[in-house]
Every structure is written in structure tokens, then in C-alpha cells.
Design an enzyme around this catalytic site. Structure first.
Site, PDB file in Angstrom:
ATOM      1  N   GLY A 130       0.842  -1.201   0.000  1.00  0.00           N
ATOM      2  CA  GLY A 130       0.000   0.000   0.000  1.00  0.00           C
ATOM      3  C   GLY A 130       0.871   1.242   0.000  1.00  0.00           C
ATOM      4  O   GLY A 130       1.945   1.246  -0.604  1.00  0.00           O
ATOM      5  N   SER A 131       0.405   2.273   0.707  1.00  0.00           N
ATOM      6  CA  SER A 131       1.096   3.567   0.634  1.00  0.00           C
ATOM      7  C   SER A 131       2.205   3.671   1.683  1.00  0.00           C
ATOM      8  O   SER A 131       2.198   2.959   2.694  1.00  0.00           O
ATOM      9  CB  SER A 131       0.077   4.687   0.831  1.00  0.00           C
ATOM     10  OG  SER A 131      -0.494   4.571   2.116  1.00  0.00           O
ATOM     11  N   VAL A 142       0.954   4.729   5.424  1.00  0.00           N
ATOM     12  CA  VAL A 142       0.322   3.608   6.138  1.00  0.00           C
ATOM     13  C   VAL A 142       1.385   2.567   6.486  1.00  0.00           C
ATOM     14  O   VAL A 142       1.414   2.035   7.595  1.00  0.00           O
ATOM     15  CB  VAL A 142      -0.832   2.994   5.306  1.00  0.00           C
ATOM     16  CG1 VAL A 142      -1.329   1.702   5.951  1.00  0.00           C
ATOM     17  CG2 VAL A 142      -1.982   3.990   5.186  1.00  0.00           C
ATOM     18  N   GLY A 143       2.320   2.333   5.573  1.00  0.00           N
ATOM     19  CA  GLY A 143       3.407   1.382   5.834  1.00  0.00           C
ATOM     20  C   GLY A 143       4.224   1.791   7.049  1.00  0.00           C
ATOM     21  O   GLY A 143       4.562   0.961   7.901  1.00  0.00           O
ATOM     22  N   GLU A 191       5.609  -3.594   0.828  1.00  0.00           N
ATOM     23  CA  GLU A 191       5.846  -3.056  -0.517  1.00  0.00           C
ATOM     24  C   GLU A 191       5.007  -1.799  -0.621  1.00  0.00           C
ATOM     25  O   GLU A 191       3.798  -1.831  -0.395  1.00  0.00           O
ATOM     26  CB  GLU A 191       5.390  -4.049  -1.598  1.00  0.00           C
ATOM     27  CG  GLU A 191       6.108  -5.385  -1.568  1.00  0.00           C
ATOM     28  CD  GLU A 191       7.603  -5.283  -1.773  1.00  0.00           C
ATOM     29  OE1 GLU A 191       8.062  -4.278  -2.363  1.00  0.00           O
ATOM     30  OE2 GLU A 191       8.310  -6.188  -1.316  1.00  0.00           O
ATOM     31  N   CYS A 246       2.238   0.119  -8.708  1.00  0.00           N
ATOM     32  CA  CYS A 246       3.461   0.550  -8.013  1.00  0.00           C
ATOM     33  C   CYS A 246       4.644   0.486  -8.958  1.00  0.00           C
ATOM     34  O   CYS A 246       5.686   1.070  -8.689  1.00  0.00           O
ATOM     35  CB  CYS A 246       3.696  -0.292  -6.769  1.00  0.00           C
ATOM     36  SG  CYS A 246       3.633  -2.043  -7.078  1.00  0.00           S
ATOM     37  N   GLN A 299      -9.539   9.186  -5.496  1.00  0.00           N
ATOM     38  CA  GLN A 299      -8.342   9.049  -6.327  1.00  0.00           C
ATOM     39  C   GLN A 299      -8.416  10.015  -7.509  1.00  0.00           C
ATOM     40  O   GLN A 299      -7.432  10.647  -7.874  1.00  0.00           O
ATOM     41  CB  GLN A 299      -8.217   7.591  -6.802  1.00  0.00           C
ATOM     42  CG  GLN A 299      -6.878   7.242  -7.410  1.00  0.00           C
ATOM     43  CD  GLN A 299      -5.737   7.137  -6.388  1.00  0.00           C
ATOM     44  OE1 GLN A 299      -5.914   6.574  -5.320  1.00  0.00           O
ATOM     45  NE2 GLN A 299      -4.589   7.697  -6.714  1.00  0.00           N
ATOM     46  N   GLU A 333       4.559   9.828  -5.482  1.00  0.00           N
ATOM     47  CA  GLU A 333       3.793   8.835  -6.234  1.00  0.00           C
ATOM     48  C   GLU A 333       2.395   9.396  -6.478  1.00  0.00           C
ATOM     49  O   GLU A 333       1.701   9.776  -5.550  1.00  0.00           O
ATOM     50  CB  GLU A 333       3.684   7.519  -5.466  1.00  0.00           C
ATOM     51  CG  GLU A 333       2.901   6.495  -6.261  1.00  0.00           C
ATOM     52  CD  GLU A 333       2.883   5.110  -5.635  1.00  0.00           C
ATOM     53  OE1 GLU A 333       2.423   4.998  -4.482  1.00  0.00           O
ATOM     54  OE2 GLU A 333       3.304   4.157  -6.306  1.00  0.00           O
TER      55      GLU A 333
HETATM   56  P1  NDP Z   1      -3.440   2.501   1.746  1.00  0.00           P
HETATM   57  O1  NDP Z   1      -2.010   2.342   2.083  1.00  0.00           O
HETATM   58  O2  NDP Z   1      -4.280   3.386   2.552  1.00  0.00           O
HETATM   59  O3  NDP Z   1      -4.169   1.049   1.746  1.00  0.00           O
HETATM   60  C1  NDP Z   1      -3.551  -0.205   1.549  1.00  0.00           C
HETATM   61  C2  NDP Z   1      -4.181  -1.231   2.487  1.00  0.00           C
HETATM   62  O4  NDP Z   1      -3.862  -0.891   3.837  1.00  0.00           O
HETATM   63  C3  NDP Z   1      -5.708  -1.268   2.414  1.00  0.00           C
HETATM   64  O5  NDP Z   1      -6.143  -2.592   2.643  1.00  0.00           O
HETATM   65  C4  NDP Z   1      -6.100  -0.366   3.567  1.00  0.00           C
HETATM   66  O6  NDP Z   1      -7.414  -0.572   4.027  1.00  0.00           O
HETATM   67  C5  NDP Z   1      -5.069  -0.761   4.593  1.00  0.00           C
HETATM   68  N1  NDP Z   1      -4.859   0.205   5.669  1.00  0.00           N
HETATM   69  C6  NDP Z   1      -5.050   1.550   5.637  1.00  0.00           C
HETATM   70  N2  NDP Z   1      -4.745   2.096   6.841  1.00  0.00           N
HETATM   71  C7  NDP Z   1      -4.349   1.068   7.644  1.00  0.00           C
HETATM   72  C8  NDP Z   1      -3.903   0.990   8.999  1.00  0.00           C
HETATM   73  N3  NDP Z   1      -3.791   2.069   9.769  1.00  0.00           N
HETATM   74  N4  NDP Z   1      -3.594  -0.218   9.504  1.00  0.00           N
HETATM   75  C9  NDP Z   1      -3.678  -1.322   8.747  1.00  0.00           C
HETATM   76  N5  NDP Z   1      -4.105  -1.306   7.467  1.00  0.00           N
HETATM   77  C10 NDP Z   1      -4.419  -0.132   6.901  1.00  0.00           C
HETATM   78  O7  NDP Z   1      -3.524   2.907   0.228  1.00  0.00           O
HETATM   79  P2  NDP Z   1      -4.813   3.511  -0.535  1.00  0.00           P
HETATM   80  O8  NDP Z   1      -5.573   2.389  -1.060  1.00  0.00           O
HETATM   81  O9  NDP Z   1      -5.555   4.478   0.307  1.00  0.00           O
HETATM   82  O10 NDP Z   1      -4.100   4.297  -1.695  1.00  0.00           O
HETATM   83  C11 NDP Z   1      -3.443   5.532  -1.412  1.00  0.00           C
HETATM   84  C12 NDP Z   1      -2.136   5.623  -2.152  1.00  0.00           C
HETATM   85  O11 NDP Z   1      -1.280   4.537  -1.755  1.00  0.00           O
HETATM   86  C13 NDP Z   1      -2.258   5.452  -3.646  1.00  0.00           C
HETATM   87  O12 NDP Z   1      -2.638   6.638  -4.275  1.00  0.00           O
HETATM   88  C14 NDP Z   1      -0.864   4.991  -3.997  1.00  0.00           C
HETATM   89  O13 NDP Z   1      -0.020   6.092  -4.085  1.00  0.00           O
HETATM   90  C15 NDP Z   1      -0.466   4.131  -2.829  1.00  0.00           C
HETATM   91  N6  NDP Z   1      -0.678   2.687  -3.084  1.00  0.00           N
HETATM   92  C16 NDP Z   1       0.365   1.931  -3.503  1.00  0.00           C
HETATM   93  C17 NDP Z   1       0.165   0.600  -3.818  1.00  0.00           C
HETATM   94  C18 NDP Z   1       1.274  -0.242  -4.300  1.00  0.00           C
HETATM   95  O14 NDP Z   1       1.036  -1.194  -5.035  1.00  0.00           O
HETATM   96  N7  NDP Z   1       2.507   0.005  -3.893  1.00  0.00           N
HETATM   97  C19 NDP Z   1      -1.137  -0.038  -3.720  1.00  0.00           C
HETATM   98  C20 NDP Z   1      -2.174   0.837  -3.246  1.00  0.00           C
HETATM   99  C21 NDP Z   1      -1.925   2.132  -2.937  1.00  0.00           C
HETATM  100  P3  NDP Z   1      -8.695   0.215   3.403  1.00  0.00           P
HETATM  101  O15 NDP Z   1      -8.278   0.771   2.098  1.00  0.00           O
HETATM  102  O16 NDP Z   1      -9.704  -0.856   3.288  1.00  0.00           O
HETATM  103  O17 NDP Z   1      -9.072   1.257   4.386  1.00  0.00           O
END
Ligand code: NDP
Length: 477
Positions: A221-222, A225-226, A243, A277, A324, A376
Site C-alpha cells: 500500500g502507501s 500507512v506502511g 511493498e 506501483c 483518487q 507517487e
Molecule cells: P493505503 O495504504 O491506505 O491502503 C492499503 C491497504 O492498507 C488497504 O487494505 C487499507 O485498508 C489498509 N490500511 C489503511 N490504513 C491502515 C492501517 N492504519 N492499519 C492497517 N491497514 C491499513 O492505500 P490507498 O488504497 O488508500 O491508496 C493511497 C495511495 O497509496 C495510492 O494513491 C498509492 O499512491 C499508494 N498505493 C500503492 C500501492 C502499491 O502497489 N505500492 C497499492 C495501493 C496504494 P482500506 O483501504 O480498506 O481502508
């Protein structure tokens, strides 16, 4: 419904899932797990993991093979569902589900290839045996952009190496999550070995990563959050693998095959609506080929057919959500305010169905220090950066906080070799797109793009297992 301790249960609330290609199309309503359900399923997972680890190798292999075969056989049906909820063109949706199946069949075979090491001790008449054991209960947190493939490349190795899985998929793509879980739940596995806990990241996701009942977290994810997840994990010394985003560059040299370079750039920048990504969001172009490249690139972007993900001929679907889309359009404004020239696209489109459509955008005359080249965007937007030669190209490619993928387009073996060895990314490509990777070799990045062991291939064992070193003294004969 969620899969809690082996049973399908309604949640404490529900969310709507709408098709981003056609907002009048309600795909369904999906349960949000409660915190009590999460606790119950974590307790059951611990018990189930011990039973699963004790299964014979061929029994585990059969389970993974069966999941993989079913995904591949149903790629058309499940790919259609995926494209309907995520918005990628149908061919990409079907391809993703098929690829997800291949992760399971690959790791099915890996069940039988778990071979340790042995050595003589430095002490006389003692042997050393090093083998891997399961890590325990693994939390998997996956994003919406590859809802089935990303989850599968985590779930398959987790199960292969004898672990239990508690999966929190992105709330944006619950239908694909339910479909995959339904297949896994039907297999010959202990009750509660696999859990689906849908809910928001800030609620159920946060609770999951803070839990002392999990042994490892695999997240995609982002970056923000990571970072939060890593901070939570350290409180319990939970193992993490993450990742995150990137700002991948494709370097186009003066000797590149022009048509190939343009095809790679268009596919890399706009495939999956730029929501990858591994997307090529920076195009670092040698000045000698710049004008010819830009002309064809802009013509190609303008010619791309944006439309409903399930319609024949669509090359680029909608972006995933209203949020988005708003962020993407804000980046278009930002780029222009920074002095970049928007050569085409970057506009919201009104099509026959109401959806989150925008045209693919190309920025020209950009500098690598602009925010559009540092952050990004996860958008169908790409920037051209003109450079005077190879050395400058390499330094621009490497001048980023991220480091997932990079690519070079050139006919020079010398430049390709130097680039391959000096690009500071986890994945590097030569005359190929920056996006699109195999399942049997490692995947991951450097810098802010990744943290912890690599994913996929044999590298996954590093994360999903823990090593045990045994010393054996057989005694005199
Ligand atoms: P997030 O990082 O918010 O979400 C990724 C996952 O993490 C989702 O399942 C989300 O849940 C979960 N999550 C969010 N907050 C928490 C937390 N505090 N604790 C545990 N899990 C959590 O990404 P977004 O989907 O909001 O996208 C935002 C940006 O992230 C994108 O614009 C892009 O830049 C980047 N991104 C990068 C990706 C990659 O492949 N590297 C993939 C997706 C996003 P939920 O969404 O259900 O709330």
C-alpha cells in the site's frame, strides 16, 4: 460476509461496492468485521496453524494446487468481477486472476521443495541441521489495485510454508476478496486456518497490526500507512514485509528503437490507469531522440480509448474512486503550477456511463525536482525529463526516495549492462516495460519502496518461515 474462525458471518455494518465504470451499477453490499470477530478468528487461527503445519507435504500441495487450478479455470468469470469493481480493462482483469492461480500452483510445487542445509559442527562428531519452520499466524493487508494477484502472492507462500492467514483486503475491492476466500474456504484445511476480515484500514486493519496474536505482517500500500504499520509492529516485535509506492523511471537512450520505446512508455504509464506501483511515471529521454519520442508519445496517449472496463476495445478504464480522481486532478494542477507543460489529457471525461474517467496525461519540460516527479501520483499521468546523455539519465533515474523498478531502452549492450548494475532499484528492465514481473523470482524495491524481505519465488521463504539450527551428537557406535 466475513470468514471468521471458519464460519461465514455477517458483520457489525456493511459497505456498498459500486462499479467505477458505471456508478449506477451496485455490485453488492459487504460486511465489515467487528473487533470481537477479529479476536475470535485470531484465537482459532493459532490452533488451526498447528494442525495445518502437521499435514503431510502432499496434502498441503494438493490444497494449493486445487486453489490455483480453480482460479485459472475461472479466470474469465472472476476477471470480469475484478474489472467490474476495480476498473481495469477486462483483458487485464482476466490476466490478473490467471496469474493469481499461477502463484498457487507455483507454491504448490514449493511445498515439496522445502529442503534444508546440513553441515559438520566445528566441534568433533557433531552434525548441524538447519531447517525452516512456519512463522505462525500471518496478517495480510492488501491493496485494491491488484486485488487478487497481490493477495495471492502473499497468501500462497504463507500457506505453503505452513502458516495460518488472517486477510484484510482493501475495502475498495471486497467482491474479489470474497471470491478468492470462497475458493480457499472449500479446501481440505483446518477450521479457521484462513480468515477474511473486511473492514476499514484505520479500524480493523489497525487493530490487526497491533495485535500480539500475530507473528508477521505482509503489507502492500502507501508509504504513510506502511510507516504506521511498522511502528505498530515493533511494539510486539512482529516481523514485517512491506511493498509501498514508487516513482519508476524509464530511460530512453538516443539509440533506442523509437516505436518500442513509445510502446513501453505508453503501456508502463497508462496500464491499469497508472495505478501500479511499477508504473513508468518518469520518462527520462535523451535530447537527441526527445522530439521524435515526444511526438509519438503524445499522439499515442491522445489515441488511447478510455472507457468502461468491460467494453470491447477499452484500453484504459476509469480510476478507482472519487477520491483518487480528485487527487489526480489536483496533481495536474500542481504540475502546471510548477511550470510543467501539459501536452495532452489530464482531464475528467464525461462518457455514456457516469464513472471516474480521465484522459491519460503527458507532462513535458519537467525537472526531476518538481513534486510531480518526486511523489507517487498513482494516476494516468507521466512526465518527460530531457537529459543530455547516459550519465545524466542514470543520475536522474536514481535521484528519488523510492526504488522499486527502473528500465532502459537502448541497443547498446554497454549502456544496458552499466544501467542494470548501477540503477538503485529492486527490479531493473532492459527493453521491457517497468511494470510486469514473473512469479518465480524475487520482487521488491529499495529506499521507501520496500521494507523487509523480498516477496515471490524462493525469496518468500525468508519472510514466511523462521530458521531452526539443530546440533546432533549421535554418540559412539
Ligand atoms: P493505503 O495504504 O491506505 O491502503 C492499503 C491497504 O492498507 C488497504 O487494505 C487499507 O485498508 C489498509 N490500511 C489503511 N490504513 C491502515 C492501517 N492504519 N492499519 C492497517 N491497514 C491499513 O492505500 P490507498 O488504497 O488508500 O491508496 C493511497 C495511495 O497509496 C495510492 O494513491 C498509492 O499512491 C499508494 N498505493 C500503492 C500501492 C502499491 O502497489 N505500492 C497499492 C495501493 C496504494 P482500506 O483501504 O480498506 O481502508
Amino acid at each position: 460476509m466475513n470468514l471468521i474462525a471458519g464460519d461465514w458471518l455477517a458483520g457489525e455494518s456493511e459497505i456498498e461496492n459500486r462499479n467505477p465504470s458505471d456508478l449506477s451499477d451496485l455490485i453488492g453490499v459487504y460486511a465489515q468485521a467487528s473487533r470481537d470477530q477479529l479476536e475470535a478468528t485470531l484465537d482459532q487461527a493459532r490452533q488451526a496453524q498447528r494442525e495445518w503445519a502437521a499435514y503431510g507435504l502432499e496434502r498441503k500441495q494438493a490444497v494449493l494446487m486445487s486453489i490455483g487450478n480453480e482460479l485459472m479455470a475461472r479466470a474469465e468469470e472472476l476477471g470480469t468481477l475484478l474489472s467490474r469493481e476495480e476498473g481495469k480493462p477486462l483483458a487485464e482483469g482476466k490476466g490478473e486472476v490467471y496469474r493469481a492461480g499461477q502463484f498457487f500452483t507455483y507454491y504448490a510445487a514449493e511445498c515439496l521443495r522445502q529442503i534444508g542445509e546440513n553441515a559438520d559442527s566445528v566441534r568433533p562428531d557433531i552434525e548441524v541441521d538447519v531447517r525452516r519452520e512456519p512463522i505462525g499466524v500471518v496478517a495480510i493487508i492488501s491493496p485494491w489495485n491488484f486485488p487478487t494477484a497481490t493477495a495471492s502472492w502473499k497468501i500462497a507462500p504463507a500457506l505453503c510454508y505452513g502458516n495460518a492467514v488472517v486477510w484484510k483486503p482493501a475495502n475498495m475491492t471486497p467482491a474479489s476478496a470474497c471470491a478468492l476466500t470462497e475458493i480457499i474456504a472449500r479446501q481440505d484445511i483446518p477450521k479457521g486456518l484462513f480468515s477474511l476480515v473486511m473492514g476499514s484500514g484505520s479500524n480493523i486493519g489497525q487493530r490487526l497490526v497491533e495485535s500480539p496474536k500475530i507473528d508477521a505482517i505482509s503489507f502492500t500500500g502507501s508509504v504513510p500507512v506502511g510507516k504506521g504499520i511498522a511502528a505498530s509492529a515493533i511494539q510486539n516485535f512482529t516481523k514485517v514485509q512491506m511493498e509501498m509506492g514508487s516513482k519508476n523511471a524509464l530511460a530512453v537512450m538516443e539509440d533506442a528503437d523509437l516505436d518500442l520505446a513509445v510502446t513501453l512508455a505508453l503501456g508502463g504509464a497508462f496500464g491499469g490507469t497508472g495505478q501500479k506501483c511499477t508504473a513508468s511515471s518518469r520518462l527520462v529521454v535523451h535530447e537527441a531522440i526527445h522530439d521524435a519520442f515526444v511526438e509519438k508519445l503524445v499522439a499515442g496517449a491522445k489515441a488511447m480509448k478510455v472507457g468502461h472496463a468491460l467494453e470491447e476495445g477499452t484500453q484504459m478504464g476509469p480510476v478507482v474512486s472519487a477520491q483518487q480522481l480528485a487527487e489526480n486532478l489536483a496533481y495536474v494542477e500542481l504540475g502546471e503550477s510548477e511550470g510543467a507543460e501539459l501536452a495532452c489529457g489530464g482531464e475528467r471525461l464525461a462518457l455514456a456511463h457516469e464513472g471516474y474517467y480521465m484522459s491519460p496525461g503527458v507532462f513535458l519540460n519537467t525537472r526531476n525536482d518538481m513534486r510531480i516527479n518526486r511523489e507517487e501520483m498513482f494516476a494516468p499521468l507521466t512526465s518527460v525529463i530531457k537529459v543530455a546523455g547516459y550519465d545524466e539519465a542514470l543520475s536522474v533515474v536514481n535521484d528519488t526516495a523510492f526504488g522499486l523498478t527502473s528500465g532502459i531502452v537502448t541497443k547498446s549492450l554497454a549502456k544496458a549492462t552499466h544501467f542494470r548494475r548501477n540503477a538503485r532499484t529492486g527490479v531493473v528492465t532492459v527493453n521491457l516495460p517497468t511494470a510486469g514481473t514473473d512469479y518465480h523470482v524475487p520482487f521488491g524495491g529499495r529506499g521507501d519502496s520496500s521494507y523487509g524481505p523480498r516477496e515471490q519465488g524462493k525469496a518468500a521463504a525468508e519472510f514466511y518461515t523462521t530458521v531452526k539450527t539443530a546440533y546432533i551428537s549421535a554418540g559412539p557406535v
